[in-house]
Design a protein around this motif. Structure first.
Motif, PDB file in Angstrom:
ATOM      1  N   GLN A  50      -3.738  -3.439  -6.262  1.00 41.80           N
ATOM      2  CA  GLN A  50      -4.153  -2.039  -6.145  1.00 41.80           C
ATOM      3  C   GLN A  50      -3.782  -1.194  -7.358  1.00 41.80           C
ATOM      4  O   GLN A  50      -4.498  -0.260  -7.710  1.00 41.80           O
ATOM      5  CB  GLN A  50      -3.568  -1.427  -4.875  1.00 41.80           C
ATOM      6  N   ARG A  93       0.825  -1.213   0.000  1.00 47.23           N
ATOM      7  CA  ARG A  93       0.000   0.000   0.000  1.00 47.23           C
ATOM      8  C   ARG A  93       0.855   1.257   0.000  1.00 47.23           C
ATOM      9  O   ARG A  93       0.464   2.302  -0.535  1.00 47.23           O
ATOM     10  CB  ARG A  93      -0.933  -0.002   1.214  1.00 47.23           C
ATOM     11  N   VAL A 132      -6.191  -1.746  -1.206  1.00 46.55           N
ATOM     12  CA  VAL A 132      -5.725  -2.544  -0.071  1.00 46.55           C
ATOM     13  C   VAL A 132      -6.348  -1.961   1.188  1.00 46.55           C
ATOM     14  O   VAL A 132      -6.043  -0.832   1.575  1.00 46.55           O
ATOM     15  CB  VAL A 132      -4.186  -2.520   0.027  1.00 46.55           C
ATOM     16  N   THR A 137      -8.178  -8.203   0.368  1.00 49.01           N
ATOM     17  CA  THR A 137      -6.935  -8.015   1.110  1.00 49.01           C
ATOM     18  C   THR A 137      -6.641  -9.212   2.008  1.00 49.01           C
ATOM     19  O   THR A 137      -5.511  -9.723   2.043  1.00 49.01           O
ATOM     20  CB  THR A 137      -7.009  -6.736   1.967  1.00 49.01           C
TER      21      THR A 137
END
Length: 345
Positions: free
Chosen positions: A215, A60, A222, A183
């Motif tokens: 993502q 992320r 995420v 996730t």
């Protein structure tokens, strides 16, 4: 009891404003229990799943533009990765030459990052894996505590506003329930497959790669709610802390002062490398310090996530060094050990 003490310590660290208090609390609690002889077995499945969560936390924080960032600043990352690697292996070589630890154990234990991968490789090459784990995780503890303190005092001195996590924040819902589902599936399945395939640091790396793809290319966010992160932090902290039981400390008692001195020296020298990046590449001081910290990528990622830093820069440097260490660690260890044997002969 371990959970209770962990929650109390984590809340105390959060109240003091220490970044990554939810990692430090469980870690300190586990160390206290292990040293006190009340060792608690932390399930490996929980730690592997937690690695998957941290892998997605790293994903992320790494933007899709990472490759362009690397091409624009390749010199900075090259200097950062090579400097920390050379310093860490140099100290390991010196500990081995001084016979602080038997054989080439110190060389494997000094490898900067990828602790689990280094333990697997060290065992395959005949090193004492318990002492390798002791060196690796002692450094992770020292780096986690020092980096958290540095971040805390830096934030205080610069007056940077950073929201302190409240207990109620643990109950905040995810921004996207489908994103949370995807996730968790990637974290659990990716970490399990990564370990089963015996990939170096597979429990962390495979979910991280899948998270970046999810993502940045599938455009699925995420989602890591505070409660999920807190549980993952706890398992990481417990697993690190429980390494320091009485038996391991007894085996390492003779070498502990010199090993601890070498770790502190490494942290200071890596801080000097960060200072070079500040003046040469104009990187923010706290960002440079965390990026060059010789700890595990997972613990540094947790600290960076709760600090006002350029997280993409920190994580890119940490991940690159972890990959470089896994790729070159065995060859470097064999080369240094061979030179020492030749010198002794």
């Amino acid at each position: 009891m371990l959970v209770l003490v962990s929650v109390v310590l984590a809340a105390g660290f959060d109240h003091l404003g220490l970044p990554a208090g939810r990692l430090l609390g469980p870690m300190v609690a586990a160390i206290a229990f292990a040293v006190g002889g009340r060792e608690v077995v932390v399930t490996r499945h929980g730690f592997v799943a937690a690695q998957g969560i941290i892998g997605l936390l790293i994903a992320r924080g790494i933007p899709v533009s990472m490759l362009s960032t690397l091409s624009d600043h390749w010199g900075v990352f090259l200097v950062g990765v090579l400097s920390v690697t050379v310093l860490a292996n140099g100290l390991g070589w010196m500990l081995t030459r001084w016979q602080v630890l038997p054989g080439d154990t110190a060389i494997w234990g000094a490898a900067p990052g990828a602790a689990s991968a280094m333990m697997i490789m060290a065992e395959a090459h005949g090193a004492d894996v318990r002492l390798v784990a002791f060196m690796q995780y002692l450094r992770v503890v020292c780096v986690s505590v020092s980096a958290s303190l540095v971040a805390h005092f830096w934030i205080q001195n610069t007056g940077t506003p950073v929201p302190h996590p409240a207990a109620a924040s643990l109950l905040l819902p995810p921004g996207s329930w489908p994103g949370l589902g995807a996730t968790l599936v990637i974290a659990l399945a990716g970490s399990y497959v990564g370990v089963k395939l015996r990939l170096p640091a597979g429990g962390l790396l495979l979910p991280m790669i899948c998270g970046v793809l999810m993502q940045d290319f599938a455009h699925v966010p995420v989602e890591l709610p505070p409660l999920v992160l807190a549980v993952a932090y706890a398992f990481v902290g417990w697993t690190i802390g429980m390494r320091f039981n009485r038996q391991v400390l007894a085996d390492a008692a003779r070498s502990l002062p010199k090993v601890l001195a070498s770790i502190i020296t490494l942290i200071v020298l890596c801080g000097c490398v960060g200072l070079v990046l500040v003046h040469w590449a104009h990187v923010d001081p706290l960002t440079a310090y965390l990026a060059t910290s010789p700890g595990g990528a997972d613990s540094v990622a947790i600290i960076a996530a709760s600090s006002p830093v350029d997280m993409a820069f920190v994580l890119t440097m940490q991940v690159l060094r972890m990959l470089f260490t896994m790729a070159t660690g065995p060859a470097i260890a064999r080369m240094l050990a061979a030179r020492l044997e030749k010198r002794a002969a």
